[in-house]
Design an enzyme around this catalytic site. Structure first.
Site, PDB file in Angstrom:
ATOM      1  N   GLU A  59       0.863  -1.189   0.000  1.00  0.00           N
ATOM      2  CA  GLU A  59       0.000   0.000   0.000  1.00  0.00           C
ATOM      3  C   GLU A  59       0.899   1.238   0.000  1.00  0.00           C
ATOM      4  OE1 GLU A  59      -3.030   2.318   2.899  1.00  0.00           O
ATOM      5  OE2 GLU A  59      -3.490   0.188   2.681  1.00  0.00           O
ATOM      6  N   HIS A  86       1.757   4.967  -2.124  1.00  0.00           N
ATOM      7  CA  HIS A  86       0.942   5.889  -2.917  1.00  0.00           C
ATOM      8  C   HIS A  86       1.744   6.897  -3.735  1.00  0.00           C
ATOM      9  CE1 HIS A  86      -2.521   4.188  -1.008  1.00  0.00           C
ATOM     10  NE2 HIS A  86      -2.076   4.504   0.190  1.00  0.00           N
ATOM     11  N   HIS A 116      -9.361   0.499  -0.695  1.00  0.00           N
ATOM     12  CA  HIS A 116      -8.673   1.428   0.202  1.00  0.00           C
ATOM     13  C   HIS A 116      -9.672   2.398   0.804  1.00  0.00           C
ATOM     14  CE1 HIS A 116      -6.197   4.848   1.465  1.00  0.00           C
ATOM     15  NE2 HIS A 116      -5.177   4.021   1.508  1.00  0.00           N
ATOM     16  N   ASP A 173       2.381   2.235   3.583  1.00  0.00           N
ATOM     17  CA  ASP A 173       1.588   3.445   3.382  1.00  0.00           C
ATOM     18  C   ASP A 173       2.483   4.642   3.071  1.00  0.00           C
ATOM     19  OD1 ASP A 173      -0.794   4.836   3.105  1.00  0.00           O
ATOM     20  OD2 ASP A 173      -0.985   5.293   5.228  1.00  0.00           O
TER      21      ASP A 173
END
Length: 357
Positions: A23, A25, A178, A302
């Site tokens: 995960e 981004h 998400h 993240d």
């Protein structure tokens, strides 16, 4: 050097010490500008579009690679940050999604040993979203797609979004669900009443958007999505977005939803995988493994939002916040060596058909 550090497996580029972040981004300047122009959500306005976070999201080159190396992460599966293109008018969402997916594909081409990518989908036009998923997987080489719980006020289980799930089942790729902000009216009622930042965190990472993602997945179960597509898999961050920890109680719905072919608990344990999503908690990891088994848990940092810190009380020394924090979290996890390998990289490589070291 701590005794724990002495027994760490080899570094992030080796097979034994390999850690894959699932995960992680990014975004494009054009998508950022469109979300600000059309009013994406407060996570864009107050956090993602500003300062160091914005710069980190835009970078899929040397600075990101340096962050990965410092954390001990060998590979990131890149995804467009929340809320993707989902709040945009359909006429804007489709070309911006194509552009963002091309941007991520270019990053993967430049660093195929360090990056893979999820597609972002223009869900305001579900047919265009299904077509973009097919293009992203078959032409660009994306390994999956990331969705957010709602388009406008409408959850993913609405019939209009069926083409997306049909395409995913046809392509045999999982879908990552998400979190995203709840609708404004719900945020005012359920999460308002405090200062702006407290209400913001209550409605997002402190509670609200995890409930949104878990509820979206539960609604997919109840709407028969996994009866229509029994092999379809979904992935939830943050150790299961409240649904996995509450799985036994959610199974209460099995007595009411008699149209389903299986018990609700069976869909959770048979169609759901989880990642850390930046929550460096061995306690939550243990619970996810207890519910789902070790074959359905994966690491996720993240990046660039996640801070590699442990749960208060569990890790008062902050050992996950420094050099090699991601790798230390994995290699000190309360699992067998075989299951640590699954958490670190093997499960992600299998599920997303990633290249191995």
């Amino acid at each position: 050097m701590d005794e724990e550090d002495e027994c760490l497996e080899p570094g992030p580029g080796t097979s034994a010490g390999r850690v894959v972040g699932v995960e992680e981004h990014a975004w494009t300047p054009e998508l950022r500008d469109a979300l600000l122009r059309f009013g994406g959500d407060d996570t864009v306005n107050l956090m993602s579009s500003r300062g160091d976070i914005n710069r980190a999201l835009l970078d899929v080159g040397e600075e990101r690679l340096a962050r990965m190396d410092a954390a001990g992460v060998a590979m990131e599966v890149l995804s467009v940050t929340t809320p993707g293109t989902q709040p945009l008018p359909a006429v804007e969402a489709a070309p911006l999604a194509r552009e963002a997916n091309d941007f991520l594909a270019d990053a993967v081409r430049r660093h195929p040993d360090r990056f893979a990518a999820f597609a972002t989908l223009p869900t305001p036009d579900a047919t265009a979203a299904a077509d973009e998923l097919r293009r992203a997987v078959t032409e660009l080489g994306h390994v999956s797609a990331m969705l957010f719980p709602r388009t406008g006020d409408v959850f993913l289980d609405d019939d209009r979004f069926r083409p997306i799930f049909e395409a995913a089942a046809e392509l045999r790729v999982p879908l990552y669900i998400h979190p995203a902000l709840p609708p404004r009216q719900l945020r005012t009622i359920a999460y308002g009443g405090f200062d702006q930042w407290t209400s913001m965190i209550l409605g997002t990472g402190g509670w609200g958007w995890h409930a949104e993602a878990g509820l979206a997945t539960l609604r997919l179960i109840l709407s028969g999505t996994f009866d229509r597509h029994p092999d379809l898999q979904v992935v939830l961050g943050h150790w299961g977005e409240m649904l996995v920890p509450f799985a036994d109680r959610a199974d209460l719905l099995s007595g009411a939803a008699r149209h389903l072919e299986r018990r609700v608990l069976d869909y959770i344990t048979g169609n759901v995988h989880v990642t850390a999503g930046g929550v460096f908690s061995h306690r939550m990891l243990r619970q996810a493994v207890d519910v789902l088994g070790a074959d359905r848990v994966m690491f996720g940092q993240d990046d660039p939002y996640g801070r590699t810190t442990g749960t208060a009380g569990e890790d008062s020394r902050g050992r996950f916040s420094g050099s090699n924090g991601a790798r230390i979290f994995v290699q000190t996890a309360p699992l067998s060596p075989e299951d640590r390998t699954k958490l670190a990289h093997a499960n992600a490589e299998r599920l997303f058909r990633l290249p191995t070291a």
